[in-house]
Write a protein that holds these residues in place. Structure first.
Motif, PDB file in Angstrom:
ATOM      1  N   ILE A  58      44.543  47.034  21.694  1.00 31.53           N
ATOM      2  CA  ILE A  58      43.925  45.715  21.698  1.00 31.53           C
ATOM      3  C   ILE A  58      42.409  45.845  21.777  1.00 31.53           C
ATOM      4  O   ILE A  58      41.877  46.792  22.375  1.00 31.53           O
ATOM      5  CB  ILE A  58      44.457  44.870  22.892  1.00 31.53           C
ATOM      6  N   ASP A  59      41.711  44.928  21.147  1.00 31.39           N
ATOM      7  CA  ASP A  59      40.251  44.889  21.219  1.00 31.39           C
ATOM      8  C   ASP A  59      39.859  44.593  22.668  1.00 31.39           C
ATOM      9  O   ASP A  59      40.181  43.532  23.206  1.00 31.39           O
ATOM     10  CB  ASP A  59      39.718  43.798  20.284  1.00 31.39           C
ATOM     11  N   THR A  60      39.176  45.535  23.310  1.00 36.06           N
ATOM     12  CA  THR A  60      38.851  45.369  24.735  1.00 36.06           C
ATOM     13  C   THR A  60      37.853  44.247  24.977  1.00 36.06           C
ATOM     14  O   THR A  60      37.624  43.859  26.130  1.00 36.06           O
ATOM     15  CB  THR A  60      38.291  46.676  25.318  1.00 36.06           C
ATOM     16  N   HIS A  61      37.256  43.704  23.912  1.00 33.92           N
ATOM     17  CA  HIS A  61      36.314  42.596  24.055  1.00 33.92           C
ATOM     18  C   HIS A  61      36.920  41.269  23.601  1.00 33.92           C
ATOM     19  O   HIS A  61      36.194  40.286  23.417  1.00 33.92           O
ATOM     20  CB  HIS A  61      35.036  42.881  23.262  1.00 33.92           C
ATOM     21  N   SER A  62      38.227  41.236  23.428  1.00 39.70           N
ATOM     22  CA  SER A  62      38.876  39.990  23.019  1.00 39.70           C
ATOM     23  C   SER A  62      39.043  39.059  24.219  1.00 39.70           C
ATOM     24  O   SER A  62      39.122  39.505  25.368  1.00 39.70           O
ATOM     25  CB  SER A  62      40.242  40.283  22.398  1.00 39.70           C
ATOM     26  N   GLN A  63      39.133  37.774  23.938  1.00 41.81           N
ATOM     27  CA  GLN A  63      39.288  36.800  25.013  1.00 41.81           C
ATOM     28  C   GLN A  63      40.585  37.027  25.769  1.00 41.81           C
ATOM     29  O   GLN A  63      40.682  36.736  26.973  1.00 41.81           O
ATOM     30  CB  GLN A  63      39.252  35.368  24.459  1.00 41.81           C
ATOM     31  N   GLN A  64      41.592  37.561  25.099  1.00 35.93           N
ATOM     32  CA  GLN A  64      42.869  37.852  25.752  1.00 35.93           C
ATOM     33  C   GLN A  64      42.679  38.822  26.924  1.00 35.93           C
ATOM     34  O   GLN A  64      43.345  38.699  27.967  1.00 35.93           O
ATOM     35  CB  GLN A  64      43.851  38.445  24.734  1.00 35.93           C
ATOM     36  N   VAL A  65      41.769  39.756  26.781  1.00 36.75           N
ATOM     37  CA  VAL A  65      41.504  40.721  27.850  1.00 36.75           C
ATOM     38  C   VAL A  65      40.847  40.027  29.042  1.00 36.75           C
ATOM     39  O   VAL A  65      41.226  40.254  30.202  1.00 36.75           O
ATOM     40  CB  VAL A  65      40.627  41.874  27.325  1.00 36.75           C
ATOM     41  N   TYR A  66      39.887  39.143  28.774  1.00 40.53           N
ATOM     42  CA  TYR A  66      39.214  38.437  29.866  1.00 40.53           C
ATOM     43  C   TYR A  66      40.181  37.465  30.562  1.00 40.53           C
ATOM     44  O   TYR A  66      40.158  37.324  31.795  1.00 40.53           O
ATOM     45  CB  TYR A  66      37.983  37.699  29.354  1.00 40.53           C
ATOM     46  N   ASP A  67      41.027  36.807  29.768  1.00 41.71           N
ATOM     47  CA  ASP A  67      42.024  35.904  30.362  1.00 41.71           C
ATOM     48  C   ASP A  67      42.985  36.682  31.261  1.00 41.71           C
ATOM     49  O   ASP A  67      43.379  36.194  32.334  1.00 41.71           O
ATOM     50  CB  ASP A  67      42.815  35.194  29.257  1.00 41.71           C
ATOM     51  N   LYS A  68      43.351  37.880  30.837  1.00 42.24           N
ATOM     52  CA  LYS A  68      44.251  38.704  31.659  1.00 42.24           C
ATOM     53  C   LYS A  68      43.564  39.126  32.944  1.00 42.24           C
ATOM     54  O   LYS A  68      44.198  39.165  34.013  1.00 42.24           O
ATOM     55  CB  LYS A  68      44.683  39.940  30.855  1.00 42.24           C
ATOM     56  N   ALA A  69      42.272  39.415  32.882  1.00 38.37           N
ATOM     57  CA  ALA A  69      41.525  39.766  34.083  1.00 38.37           C
ATOM     58  C   ALA A  69      41.545  38.610  35.081  1.00 38.37           C
ATOM     59  O   ALA A  69      41.781  38.802  36.286  1.00 38.37           O
ATOM     60  CB  ALA A  69      40.091  40.135  33.726  1.00 38.37           C
ATOM     61  N   ALA A  70      41.308  37.381  34.586  1.00 38.56           N
ATOM     62  CA  ALA A  70      41.328  36.214  35.461  1.00 38.56           C
ATOM     63  C   ALA A  70      42.717  35.988  36.055  1.00 38.56           C
ATOM     64  O   ALA A  70      42.865  35.689  37.248  1.00 38.56           O
ATOM     65  CB  ALA A  70      40.878  34.975  34.683  1.00 38.56           C
ATOM     66  N   GLU A  71      43.725  36.139  35.222  1.00 34.78           N
ATOM     67  CA  GLU A  71      45.106  35.979  35.690  1.00 34.78           C
ATOM     68  C   GLU A  71      45.431  36.991  36.783  1.00 34.78           C
ATOM     69  O   GLU A  71      46.026  36.651  37.818  1.00 34.78           O
ATOM     70  CB  GLU A  71      46.060  36.157  34.507  1.00 34.78           C
ATOM     71  N   ASN A  72      45.050  38.240  36.559  1.00 36.31           N
ATOM     72  CA  ASN A  72      45.350  39.281  37.542  1.00 36.31           C
ATOM     73  C   ASN A  72      44.584  39.072  38.847  1.00 36.31           C
ATOM     74  O   ASN A  72      45.118  39.317  39.934  1.00 36.31           O
ATOM     75  CB  ASN A  72      45.021  40.656  36.956  1.00 36.31           C
ATOM     76  N   LEU A  73      43.337  38.623  38.739  1.00 31.66           N
ATOM     77  CA  LEU A  73      42.553  38.349  39.951  1.00 31.66           C
ATOM     78  C   LEU A  73      43.182  37.217  40.746  1.00 31.66           C
ATOM     79  O   LEU A  73      43.340  37.312  41.978  1.00 31.66           O
ATOM     80  CB  LEU A  73      41.115  38.005  39.572  1.00 31.66           C
TER      81      LEU A  73
END
Length: 414
Positions: A58-73
């Protein structure tokens, strides 16, 4: 003078601190983070390197990655792994590595100080790396990465920190799997908090970014965007500040930051050695790794042998930038002989932090991946201060600080 504020740290339960703590997001790859977090659902890599929980590639700069970070936090908070302190505090962060200790103050530093040059810089930042941190902050609504600041020692601040450690129990005290000890205290009484704030306002004219230029720049750009959108209505809004740990200069050590290059730009070994002789005294020293022992001395590893290079007079100037060994190497070897004009973008060069040792240089050359390696004498903290004070910037990858602060132990929620 420096403006700092206490903050309500988002932090782990004491018993889980060692499992939560993670190295900074930018010192390891996604694959390394995934391996480090394997079997550990509490690891902060699930926030700082959240691509480890998404499909490979996955593109590490995709919004999906940032959304997953927020979800995990949010999940770590929901599960009670992380909680937020009820009152604003300063925190003391002590690290011990190989018997050497350094102790800093974890604060919320003013974005205004960064914008106005009270927090001084010594590196350029890259827009793509800024955008990555901007998206991470905006999506998680938290500053999860620490900016490492330094300042000229203030005896009164040092004394206050020492007293607090002597008379108060730490929040956390553990040794990580790399044998670095991490100990954190909270300064949380109103009188002590006020004393810290006042001391910095009266005694600390400026601070210097040692590590974390992109994190600082991103916090500033997020604050600017939120302010323009009318979302910041008070000077005390958390977004007006960013997460920093401030260390006294006397306690810091900078390691070497070395270079490896893929080819000799069409030169033979004999050609390179002959041309080096114009600007350096060149001495072959054998097969054992050679660590530079003074300024303007370099070590070169080429085809199984080490060479000692000492810059001749006239190859450098005495201004804050020209006198740096990274500048001498860049001007007289990388640019002049190997045709590497921009170390930030040229794919023929890579950088190796001194923490990995000279054997890493040997490994990368002997493997055939690289052709030649150069080891440098470390930049001094005073050189860093002089350059920042002069308004100049260092060449890229000039400094490597160890030990590294751990992410996840203290997060600044905005």
């Amino acid at each position: 003078m420096a403006i700092i504020r206490p903050f309500k740290g988002l932090r782990p339960k004491e018993a889980l601190a060692a499992q939560v703590a993670a190295r900074p997001y930018d010192v390891l790859s996604s694959e390394e983070a995934k391996a480090a977090a394997s079997g550990n659902p509490y690891s902060f890599y699930h926030v700082s390197k959240s691509e480890i929980d998404l499909p490979a590639g996955i593109d590490t700069h995709s919004q999906q990655v940032y959304d997953k970070a927020a979800e995990n936090l949010q999940q770590l908070v929901k599960d009670g792994i992380l909680f937020q302190d009820e009152q604003p505090s300063y925190y003391i962060y002590k690290l011990v590595m190989n018997g050497r200790a350094q102790t800093g103050l974890v604060t919320a530093s003013a974005v205004a100080d960064y914008n106005n040059g009270i927090i001084k810089k010594h590196e350029f930042t890259r827009p793509d790396k800024e955008l990555d941190r901007i998206n991470h902050i905006k999506t998680t609504l938290a500053q999860t990465g620490n900016v490492f600041l330094a300042y000229n020692d203030v005896p009164e601040v040092n004394a206050l920190i020492e007293r607090w450690q002597e008379h108060n129990k730490p929040l956390y005290d553990f040794t990580a799997d790399d044998d670095i000890q991490h100990t954190i205290w909270a300064i949380n009484t109103p009188a002590a908090v006020q004393e810290v704030t006042t001391l910095f306002a009266e005694k600390v004219p400026c601070t210097y970014i040692a590590d974390g230029h992109h994190r600082a720049a991103s916090a500033s750009l997020v604050q600017k965007e939120l302010q323009a959108a009318g979302k910041i209505t008070s000077v005390e809004n958390p977004a007006n500040y960013f997460l920093t740990t401030i260390f006294p200069a006397s306690q810091l050590a900078i390691l070497d930051y070395n270079r490896v290059v893929k080819d000799l730009n069409g030169l033979s070994k004999a050609d390179l050695l002959s041309r080096l002789d114009y600007d350096f005294t060149v001495e072959e020293t054998g097969h054992h790794p050679l660590q530079p022992s003074m300024l303007h001395e370099f070590s070169m590893y080429l085809e199984g042998s080490w060479y000692r290079l000492v810059a001749k007079e006239g190859t450098y100037t005495t201004d804050p930038i020209g006198i740096l060994d990274v500048t001498i190497l860049s001007n007289n070897i990388l640019d002049k002989l190997l045709d590497i004009k921009d170390q930030r973008t040229d794919k023929r060069i890579d950088f190796v932090g001194g923490i990995r040792g000279l054997q890493e240089l040997v490994k990368r050359v002997d493997s055939g991946e690289m052709k030649v390696a150069f080891a440098l004498y470390p930049v001094t903290i005073q050189q860093l201060f002089d350059i920042a004070d002069s308004g100049n910037v260092m060449p890229p990858k000039s400094t490597w600080f160890e030990p590294k602060l751990r992410d996840g132990l203290l997060t600044h929620v905005i």
